[in-house]
Design a protein around this motif. Structure first.
Motif, PDB file in Angstrom:
ATOM      1  N   SER A   1       0.836  -1.188   0.000  1.00 47.37           N
ATOM      2  CA  SER A   1       0.000   0.000   0.000  1.00 47.37           C
ATOM      3  C   SER A   1       0.881   1.251   0.000  1.00 47.37           C
ATOM      4  CB  SER A   1      -0.919  -0.006   1.224  1.00 47.37           C
ATOM      5  OG  SER A   1      -0.162  -0.070   2.415  1.00 47.37           O
ATOM      6  N   PRO A   2       0.315   2.417  -0.273  1.00 47.67           N
ATOM      7  CA  PRO A   2       1.126   3.643  -0.294  1.00 47.67           C
ATOM      8  C   PRO A   2       1.852   3.859   1.028  1.00 47.67           C
ATOM      9  CG  PRO A   2      -1.012   4.056  -1.277  1.00 47.67           C
ATOM     10  CD  PRO A   2      -1.066   2.670  -0.706  1.00 47.67           C
ATOM     11  N   GLN A   3       3.084   4.361   0.931  1.00 51.81           N
ATOM     12  CA  GLN A   3       3.919   4.551   2.110  1.00 51.81           C
ATOM     13  C   GLN A   3       3.381   5.693   2.965  1.00 51.81           C
ATOM     14  OE1 GLN A   3       7.951   5.340   1.136  1.00 51.81           O
ATOM     15  NE2 GLN A   3       8.714   5.139   3.235  1.00 51.81           N
ATOM     16  N   ILE A   4       3.502   5.537   4.274  1.00 52.83           N
ATOM     17  CA  ILE A   4       3.032   6.557   5.204  1.00 52.83           C
ATOM     18  C   ILE A   4       4.040   7.706   5.218  1.00 52.83           C
ATOM     19  CG2 ILE A   4       2.434   7.042   7.592  1.00 52.83           C
ATOM     20  CD1 ILE A   4       1.658   4.128   7.881  1.00 52.83           C
ATOM     21  N   ILE A   5       3.569   8.917   5.089  1.00 55.54           N
ATOM     22  CA  ILE A   5       4.409  10.105   5.060  1.00 55.54           C
ATOM     23  C   ILE A   5       4.342  10.773   6.434  1.00 55.54           C
ATOM     24  CG2 ILE A   5       4.815  12.325   3.967  1.00 55.54           C
ATOM     25  CD1 ILE A   5       3.525  11.234   1.447  1.00 55.54           C
ATOM     26  N   LEU A   6       5.505  10.939   7.049  1.00 57.83           N
ATOM     27  CA  LEU A   6       5.580  11.593   8.352  1.00 57.83           C
ATOM     28  C   LEU A   6       5.799  13.084   8.140  1.00 57.83           C
ATOM     29  CD1 LEU A   6       7.839   9.037  10.256  1.00 57.83           C
ATOM     30  CD2 LEU A   6       5.350   9.159  10.199  1.00 57.83           C
ATOM     31  N   LYS A   7       4.956  13.881   8.776  1.00 56.78           N
ATOM     32  CA  LYS A   7       5.035  15.338   8.634  1.00 56.78           C
ATOM     33  C   LYS A   7       5.074  15.984  10.013  1.00 56.78           C
ATOM     34  CE  LYS A   7       2.554  15.596   4.234  1.00 56.78           C
ATOM     35  NZ  LYS A   7       1.422  16.228   3.514  1.00 56.78           N
ATOM     36  N   ARG A   8       5.644  17.201  10.014  1.00 57.90           N
ATOM     37  CA  ARG A   8       5.671  17.987  11.231  1.00 57.90           C
ATOM     38  C   ARG A   8       5.401  19.434  10.861  1.00 57.90           C
ATOM     39  NH1 ARG A   8      11.141  18.450  14.623  1.00 57.90           N
ATOM     40  NH2 ARG A   8      11.583  19.845  12.879  1.00 57.90           N
ATOM     41  N   PRO A   9       4.473  20.082  11.538  1.00 55.30           N
ATOM     42  CA  PRO A   9       4.163  21.477  11.155  1.00 55.30           C
ATOM     43  C   PRO A   9       5.299  22.420  11.524  1.00 55.30           C
ATOM     44  CG  PRO A   9       2.938  20.840  13.114  1.00 55.30           C
ATOM     45  CD  PRO A   9       3.611  19.597  12.619  1.00 55.30           C
ATOM     46  N   ARG A  10       5.482  23.417  10.694  1.00 49.06           N
ATOM     47  CA  ARG A  10       6.485  24.440  10.953  1.00 49.06           C
ATOM     48  C   ARG A  10       5.914  25.503  11.886  1.00 49.06           C
ATOM     49  NH1 ARG A  10       9.648  25.927   5.314  1.00 49.06           N
ATOM     50  NH2 ARG A  10      10.741  23.937   5.051  1.00 49.06           N
ATOM     51  N   LYS A  11       6.861  26.272  12.453  1.00 53.71           N
ATOM     52  CA  LYS A  11       6.413  27.375  13.308  1.00 53.71           C
ATOM     53  C   LYS A  11       5.749  28.457  12.474  1.00 53.71           C
ATOM     54  CE  LYS A  11       9.997  26.577  16.785  1.00 53.71           C
ATOM     55  NZ  LYS A  11      11.163  27.166  17.533  1.00 53.71           N
ATOM     56  N   ALA A  12       6.346  28.748  11.321  1.00 55.25           N
ATOM     57  CA  ALA A  12       5.737  29.731  10.425  1.00 55.25           C
ATOM     58  C   ALA A  12       4.630  29.059   9.613  1.00 55.25           C
ATOM     59  CB  ALA A  12       6.800  30.311   9.491  1.00 55.25           C
ATOM     60  N   PRO A  13       3.619  29.799   9.215  1.00 55.21           N
ATOM     61  CA  PRO A  13       2.501  29.198   8.441  1.00 55.21           C
ATOM     62  C   PRO A  13       2.903  28.912   7.003  1.00 55.21           C
ATOM     63  CG  PRO A  13       2.162  31.545   8.721  1.00 55.21           C
ATOM     64  CD  PRO A  13       3.368  31.217   9.541  1.00 55.21           C
ATOM     65  N   THR A  14       3.797  27.972   6.828  1.00 49.49           N
ATOM     66  CA  THR A  14       4.245  27.576   5.494  1.00 49.49           C
ATOM     67  C   THR A  14       4.031  26.078   5.325  1.00 49.49           C
ATOM     68  OG1 THR A  14       6.492  27.340   6.347  1.00 49.49           O
ATOM     69  CG2 THR A  14       5.926  29.453   5.319  1.00 49.49           C
ATOM     70  N   GLN A  15       4.709  25.507   4.349  1.00 50.95           N
ATOM     71  CA  GLN A  15       4.551  24.081   4.073  1.00 50.95           C
ATOM     72  C   GLN A  15       5.130  23.241   5.204  1.00 50.95           C
ATOM     73  OE1 GLN A  15       6.286  22.956   0.385  1.00 50.95           O
ATOM     74  NE2 GLN A  15       5.335  20.926   0.326  1.00 50.95           N
ATOM     75  N   ASP A  16       4.491  22.104   5.489  1.00 53.65           N
ATOM     76  CA  ASP A  16       4.924  21.226   6.571  1.00 53.65           C
ATOM     77  C   ASP A  16       6.253  20.569   6.229  1.00 53.65           C
ATOM     78  OD1 ASP A  16       2.613  21.887   7.821  1.00 53.65           O
ATOM     79  OD2 ASP A  16       1.542  20.040   7.283  1.00 53.65           O
ATOM     80  N   LEU A  17       6.981  20.198   7.282  1.00 52.93           N
ATOM     81  CA  LEU A  17       8.248  19.498   7.118  1.00 52.93           C
ATOM     82  C   LEU A  17       7.966  18.013   6.921  1.00 52.93           C
ATOM     83  CD1 LEU A  17      10.308  21.223   9.942  1.00 52.93           C
ATOM     84  CD2 LEU A  17      10.394  21.702   7.505  1.00 52.93           C
ATOM     85  N   VAL A  18       8.599  17.424   5.928  1.00 52.65           N
ATOM     86  CA  VAL A  18       8.381  16.019   5.578  1.00 52.65           C
ATOM     87  C   VAL A  18       9.639  15.242   5.919  1.00 52.65           C
ATOM     88  CG1 VAL A  18       7.802  14.401   3.744  1.00 52.65           C
ATOM     89  CG2 VAL A  18       6.797  16.685   3.744  1.00 52.65           C
ATOM     90  N   TYR A  19       9.463  14.135   6.626  1.00 53.80           N
ATOM     91  CA  TYR A  19      10.594  13.281   6.975  1.00 53.80           C
ATOM     92  C   TYR A  19      10.949  12.397   5.782  1.00 53.80           C
ATOM     93  CZ  TYR A  19      13.371   9.689   9.291  1.00 53.80           C
ATOM     94  OH  TYR A  19      14.362   8.818   9.635  1.00 53.80           O
TER      95      TYR A  19
END
Length: 327
Positions: A180-198
């Motif tokens: 199945s599709p791989q799980i993508i781990l994300k973490r929100p940034r402090k600034a309202p921009t794109q999330d950080l992707v592991y």
């Protein structure tokens, strides 16, 4: 006068057998007319619809310690065990009828006890008499398993519980073949921009600079591998950060020959590599062939660096010391 004096024919009296037949004929006419009138006036009566008799509800007897469970649950458990054992896909609906409930009685696990005769070492059957020597079972006859005391049983229970807890805490790692599709781990940034992707293993960004104007050669330029400031094609003299000449001794891929580093050439007769700073006419170290225009350039690629001879010599001396001390 004669016509008025003659009586009518219908008014003549009937005598004898004619009179009897006339009365019988009138009776039959009356019965037939009344029956036809009754049939025409009566409304049609619909035929009664027969319903199949409902089977009587079967009630299960009540037992002490019995629990009522649906029959489909029992079939599902059996199908799951058979599928895990033989690798089959079994549907419980394809078996017998799965309607209704069944009674299940939970009983404690009992161990089967075997006894052997102490005279002839024959195993007893269901009775207490040896089938070989007709010896009656006694206290000297061997019992398997041995009879345990209450202290030993409690120790076995504690050891079993500890083993179950150990298997639960240190469960084996079962490989998953799920594509199945791989799980993508994300973490929100402090600034309202794109999330950080592991993205797993960290990678270092490689930068190349032009050796003429010291400008960064961007990978998004209009022309690939070209400096946007001076239009210089990336060559072997353009510095790379971080430097990795040990893995790329023949130059970096897709680089043009530079004025200082033109690449590594090989002899076209014996395939022996020349020194990177060798000029045309230099003799080959193996076949003494002078370097010419037909000698091809070695394709830039990544190679495994050769081990340092000094390090190998140090390791050899250490191994020799260990062998001397053991002997």
């Amino acid at each position: 006068m004669s016509s008025s004096a003659a009586p009518p024919r219908e008014s003549k009296e009937k005598k004898g057998m004619d009179k009897v037949l006339y009365k019988v004929k009138n009776v039959f006419h009356r019965k037939g007319g009344s029956s036809r009138k009754g049939q025409s006036s009566a409304a049609p009566v619909p035929a009664p619809i027969l319903q199949p008799p409902t089977p009587p509800v079967r009630r299960l007897p009540e037992y002490e310690g019995a629990t009522r469970i649906p029959r489909i649950q029992v079939h599902e458990e059996r199908a799951k065990k058979l599928g895990a054992r033989f690798g089959l896909e079994i549907k419980p609906s394809e078996w017998h009828s799965s309607e209704g409930d069944v009674l299940r009685v939970d009983k404690p696990v009992r161990m089967r006890i075997h006894r052997e005769c102490h005279r002839c070492n024959s195993r007893f059957g269901a009775g207490n008499v040896c089938p070989s020597c007709q010896h009656t079972r006694c206290g000297r006859c061997i019992r398997y398993p041995d009879q345990q005391t209450e202290v030993e049983r409690q120790a076995n229970r504690e050891r079993r519980e500890a083993l179950i807890q150990k298997h639960k805490d240190m469960a084996p790692i079962i490989p998953s073949y799920d594509y199945s599709p791989q799980i993508i781990l994300k973490r929100p940034r402090k600034a309202p921009t794109q999330d950080l992707v592991y993205k797993g293993r960290p990678r270092m960004r490689v930068r190349r600079y032009c050796h003429n104007c010291q400008s960064l050669i961007s990978s998004h330029s209009k022309e690939a591998r070209t400096c946007e400031q001076c239009g210089h094609k990336r060559c072997g003299d353009c510095p790379r950060y971080p430097d990795n000449k040990k893995s790329y001794p023949y130059g970096y891929p897709n680089d043009e020959p530079g004025s200082k580093f033109r690449g590594v050439f090989a002899c076209h007769e014996c395939k022996t590599k020349f020194d990177p700073q060798a000029e045309d006419g230099t003799q080959c170290s193996k076949c003494a062939h002078p370097k010419c225009s037909q000698c091809p350039r070695v394709k830039p690629r990544k190679v495994e660096p050769e081990p340092d001879p000094a390090v190998l010599e140090t390791l050899r001396l250490r191994m020799a010391e260990l062998q001397t001390s053991d002997s």
